[in-house]
Scaffold this active site. Sequence first.
Site, PDB file in Angstrom:
ATOM      1  N   CYS A 244       0.822  -1.216   0.000  1.00  0.00           N
ATOM      2  CA  CYS A 244       0.000   0.000   0.000  1.00  0.00           C
ATOM      3  C   CYS A 244       0.858   1.268   0.000  1.00  0.00           C
ATOM      4  CB  CYS A 244      -0.998  -0.067   1.152  1.00  0.00           C
ATOM      5  SG  CYS A 244      -2.443   0.953   0.859  1.00  0.00           S
TER       6      CYS A 244
ATOM      7  N   ARG B 127     -12.833   6.312  -1.478  1.00  0.00           N
ATOM      8  CA  ARG B 127     -11.706   5.528  -0.984  1.00  0.00           C
ATOM      9  C   ARG B 127     -11.993   4.045  -1.203  1.00  0.00           C
ATOM     10  NH1 ARG B 127      -7.494   6.938   2.342  1.00  0.00           N
ATOM     11  NH2 ARG B 127      -6.612   5.210   3.541  1.00  0.00           N
TER      12      ARG B 127
ATOM     13  N   HIS C 293      -3.566  -5.865   2.470  1.00  0.00           N
ATOM     14  CA  HIS C 293      -3.182  -5.998   3.877  1.00  0.00           C
ATOM     15  C   HIS C 293      -3.747  -7.324   4.385  1.00  0.00           C
ATOM     16  CE1 HIS C 293      -2.185  -1.710   4.025  1.00  0.00           C
ATOM     17  NE2 HIS C 293      -3.363  -1.435   3.515  1.00  0.00           N
TER      18      HIS C 293
HETATM   19  N1  GLN Z   1      -1.987   6.829   2.207  1.00  0.00           N
HETATM   20  C1  GLN Z   1      -2.126   5.936   1.119  1.00  0.00           C
HETATM   21  C2  GLN Z   1      -3.501   5.985   0.448  1.00  0.00           C
HETATM   22  O1  GLN Z   1      -4.481   6.300   1.060  1.00  0.00           O
HETATM   23  C3  GLN Z   1      -1.790   4.535   1.579  1.00  0.00           C
HETATM   24  C4  GLN Z   1      -2.811   3.961   2.506  1.00  0.00           C
HETATM   25  C5  GLN Z   1      -2.360   2.633   3.058  1.00  0.00           C
HETATM   26  O2  GLN Z   1      -1.167   2.389   3.190  1.00  0.00           O
HETATM   27  N2  GLN Z   1      -3.291   1.795   3.436  1.00  0.00           N
HETATM   28  O3  GLN Z   1      -3.561   5.681  -0.720  1.00  0.00           O
END
Ligand code: GLN
Length: 233
Positions: free
Chosen positions: A91, A125, A189
């Site tokens: 990520c 998101r 994840h």
């Molecule tokens: N900050 C990054 C995004 O929102 C990565 C998020 C994350 O590592 N889960 O894309």
Amino acid sequence: MKLSIIRLYHDLLGTYGDQGNAEVLIHRAKARDIDVELIEIAPNQIVPRSGNIYLLGGGEDGPQVAALEMLRADGGLNYAAAGGATVFAVCAGFQIIGSSLDSVEGKISGLGLVDADTVYTNAPRSVGELVVQPTRGDLPVLTGFENHQGLTQLGPDMPALGSVLSGTGNGFNRTEGVWHGNVFGTYMHGPALARNPELADTVLQCAVGPMRPFTDSLAQELAAERRHTLTGN
Ligand code: GLN
């Protein structure tokens, strides 16, 4: 050989539990009688040049840029990757090993281990379960949990880790992650290597070569349960 696993900056890149990827690799290496050490690198510590596997996790937007600036200034991760070290980045980690990414300061350069550009759009998101058909390797369907705003477009010659069966992944052409040489990036994840034992062995094998089989029945059951719940298969 002593396998050295370098866990990078988990104070900055540990929000999503990805530090557990190290424990999975250690467990699966020890099961093959491989001598293994975990080297924990905190922000501002020097990144070892001679590690075998480097791990980066997810993080929020601010800490991820701070991590990127430190890794760039240090140069150790780029040096090791250029020498063939294995990198597994999740990520925020995936975004910062790319060539460029959006930040509050505008477009900034990434570490450039892979050709990938991350953009932040107005799209909702991406949060939820991610199911991936691997495009390479002898891997079963992979699953993980994604939570990101950034979307990542791979360069034309960059192989993805897989194609998205459900979820968002990279957000372009249904690709998910990257697998370039010994460098892996993913939006999964879980930690990803706990949920996908075959992927853990693929990462390990990049560093140590062929290994004898090892079945961790609990890990297999977890992977199978997630696959079944998410795909019906
Ligand atoms: N900050 C990054 C995004 O929102 C990565 C998020 C994350 O590592 N889960 O894309």
